[in-house]
Design a protein around this motif. Structure first.
Motif, mmCIF file in Angstrom:
data_model
loop_
_atom_site.group_PDB
_atom_site.id
_atom_site.type_symbol
_atom_site.label_atom_id
_atom_site.label_comp_id
_atom_site.label_asym_id
_atom_site.label_seq_id
_atom_site.Cartn_x
_atom_site.Cartn_y
_atom_site.Cartn_z
ATOM 1 N N ILE B 57 105.946 -0.047 -10.918
ATOM 2 C CA ILE B 57 105.782 0.112 -9.480
ATOM 3 C C ILE B 57 105.491 1.579 -9.133
ATOM 4 O O ILE B 57 104.799 1.876 -8.160
ATOM 5 C CB ILE B 57 107.025 -0.430 -8.752
ATOM 6 C CG1 ILE B 57 106.668 -0.724 -7.298
ATOM 7 C CG2 ILE B 57 108.200 0.523 -8.824
ATOM 8 C CD1 ILE B 57 107.587 -1.723 -6.673
ATOM 9 N N ALA B 58 106.008 2.467 -9.946
ATOM 10 C CA ALA B 58 105.732 3.887 -9.709
ATOM 11 C C ALA B 58 104.248 4.187 -9.898
ATOM 12 O O ALA B 58 103.652 4.950 -9.131
ATOM 13 C CB ALA B 58 106.579 4.757 -10.644
ATOM 14 N N ASP B 59 103.627 3.588 -10.905
ATOM 15 C CA ASP B 59 102.189 3.795 -11.130
ATOM 16 C C ASP B 59 101.389 3.331 -9.909
ATOM 17 O O ASP B 59 100.451 3.997 -9.464
ATOM 18 C CB ASP B 59 101.730 3.013 -12.364
ATOM 19 C CG ASP B 59 102.323 3.565 -13.648
ATOM 20 O OD1 ASP B 59 102.473 4.809 -13.738
ATOM 21 O OD2 ASP B 59 102.645 2.784 -14.547
ATOM 22 N N LEU B 60 101.761 2.166 -9.379
ATOM 23 C CA LEU B 60 101.084 1.637 -8.199
ATOM 24 C C LEU B 60 101.267 2.573 -7.002
ATOM 25 O O LEU B 60 100.308 2.916 -6.297
ATOM 26 C CB LEU B 60 101.641 0.239 -7.892
ATOM 27 C CG LEU B 60 101.223 -0.413 -6.573
ATOM 28 C CD1 LEU B 60 99.711 -0.506 -6.452
ATOM 29 C CD2 LEU B 60 101.857 -1.810 -6.444
ATOM 30 N N LEU B 61 102.507 3.012 -6.799
ATOM 31 C CA LEU B 61 102.782 3.885 -5.659
ATOM 32 C C LEU B 61 102.044 5.217 -5.786
ATOM 33 O O LEU B 61 101.510 5.755 -4.801
ATOM 34 C CB LEU B 61 104.291 4.118 -5.546
ATOM 35 C CG LEU B 61 104.746 4.966 -4.366
ATOM 36 C CD1 LEU B 61 104.311 4.346 -3.043
ATOM 37 C CD2 LEU B 61 106.260 5.139 -4.379
ATOM 38 N N LEU B 62 101.985 5.749 -6.998
ATOM 39 C CA LEU B 62 101.284 7.032 -7.180
ATOM 40 C C LEU B 62 99.790 6.877 -6.933
ATOM 41 O O LEU B 62 99.157 7.766 -6.364
ATOM 42 C CB LEU B 62 101.558 7.584 -8.580
ATOM 43 C CG LEU B 62 102.974 8.136 -8.734
ATOM 44 C CD1 LEU B 62 103.332 8.320 -10.197
ATOM 45 C CD2 LEU B 62 103.116 9.451 -7.974
ATOM 46 N N ASP B 63 99.216 5.744 -7.334
ATOM 47 C CA ASP B 63 97.809 5.503 -7.000
ATOM 48 C C ASP B 63 97.628 5.409 -5.484
ATOM 49 O O ASP B 63 96.618 5.872 -4.944
ATOM 50 C CB ASP B 63 97.315 4.212 -7.669
ATOM 51 C CG ASP B 63 96.878 4.449 -9.114
ATOM 52 O OD1 ASP B 63 97.008 5.601 -9.585
ATOM 53 O OD2 ASP B 63 96.421 3.497 -9.759
ATOM 54 N N ALA B 64 98.613 4.815 -4.807
ATOM 55 C CA ALA B 64 98.534 4.719 -3.343
ATOM 56 C C ALA B 64 98.604 6.109 -2.702
ATOM 57 O O ALA B 64 97.824 6.434 -1.795
ATOM 58 C CB ALA B 64 99.669 3.833 -2.816
#
Lengths: 196, 196
Positions: B57-64
């Motif tokens: 989820i951190a990877d997704l949030l960082l892309d966001a």
């Protein structure tokens, strides 16, 4: 009043002992596991002795880190400023990357991200000392003619002290010689007297 | 194959929608409260659609965060480098100090202090973009003769990108104009062509 210094000296010794105990215990149990009770028990003092001086355990721990930092990590030479900064920054970076300072300090910084007063304490009890000693060191170099006499060193001390935290806190890269040399190179390109 | 771009376009639109939903949800519930389930539900996709692309989820949030950062916070002008850096750094500092970017990013940074792979993801999915766009902007200024032709800009881009984090993460002071001007002043004193 020949005895008047004795309680003061004892007070100061007790302070140093408390700082040592705090750091040793933090190393054993981590920042999250640290309690005033455990520190008081190991140091053989009452909890009120601690609370009288340090409102929170974070304040006590930051004073302990500051004690280590300022005794072990102060500028050790008054020679060529470029070499002195380099030696100092490499030594600080090593400390950040190793116990006891590194992991404990990192945990305090993490906790401070949801606690603005703790961020203030990190600065006032710890980093302010680092900024002051750095400004003192580069001001001496300026007086010695190694740095340009019109450079506003107070305006850039935060860049010197702060830049390497980026790599430590926000990447998985080590603070290596390249990072240190990049920072010092920019500082010297900006303010070094030619030939220094 | 006139239809071959449709699935791709749909895929790209879905990615943007997922990034938007992720950021909106993070703003509502905070980084700690964010779940892949909740993001998938609100975006109307299966969890596997998310996991296929973002391992955590951190990877997704960082892309966001990177999506917002690069669309809203990119260099907007190709004029005088000092003024452009100043405008850019003040705008970035404002974003760090306000929702949605500020609080979420701060929480990710806090979590990353006990997770080296998350520190790596912060850099590779987010800050690398910032470093690259900054290096591109100052390299353009160098080509235009605004910065010294022999300056090794790649060696100092980390100082430019990283210095202001010190104040944001390690003090309770705001990133104000003085902090921004201190950093840019040092950079321009080091590498600005005289008269720029």
């Amino acid at each position: 009043m020949s005895t008047s210094s004795t309680p003061r000296r004892r007070g100061s010794e007790r302070t140093l002992e408390l700082l040592d105990v705090t750091l040793a215990l933090a190393e054993e149990v981590g920042y999250r596991g640290l309690t005033v009770e455990a520190i008081a028990r190991r140091a053989g003092v009452g909890k009120h002795t601690i609370y009288r001086r340090w409102p929170t355990i974070a304040d006590l721990l930051l004073d302990a880190l500051n004690h280590v930092w300022s005794s072990e990590l102060n500028y050790r030479s008054q020679g060529a400023i470029r070499a002195d900064l380099r030696e100092q920054f490499l030594r600080s970076s090593y400390a950040l990357s190793h116990a006891p300072l590194g992991p404990i300090y990192r945990a305090v910084i993490a906790a401070a991200q949801s606690d603005e007063s703790l961020r203030g304490a990190i600065h006032s009890r710890f980093l302010k000392t680092v900024e002051e000693s750095t400004l003192e060191r580069i001001s001496l170099a300026q007086q010695q003619g190694q740095l340009k006499s019109d450079a506003d060193l107070a305006a850039v001390v935060e860049v010197l002290v702060g830049s390497l935290y980026y790599r430590w806190l926000l990447t998985d890269r080590a603070i290596d010689e390249g990072a240190v040399d990049g920072l010092i190179g920019m500082f010297m390109d900006a303010y070094g007297e030619s030939g220094v």
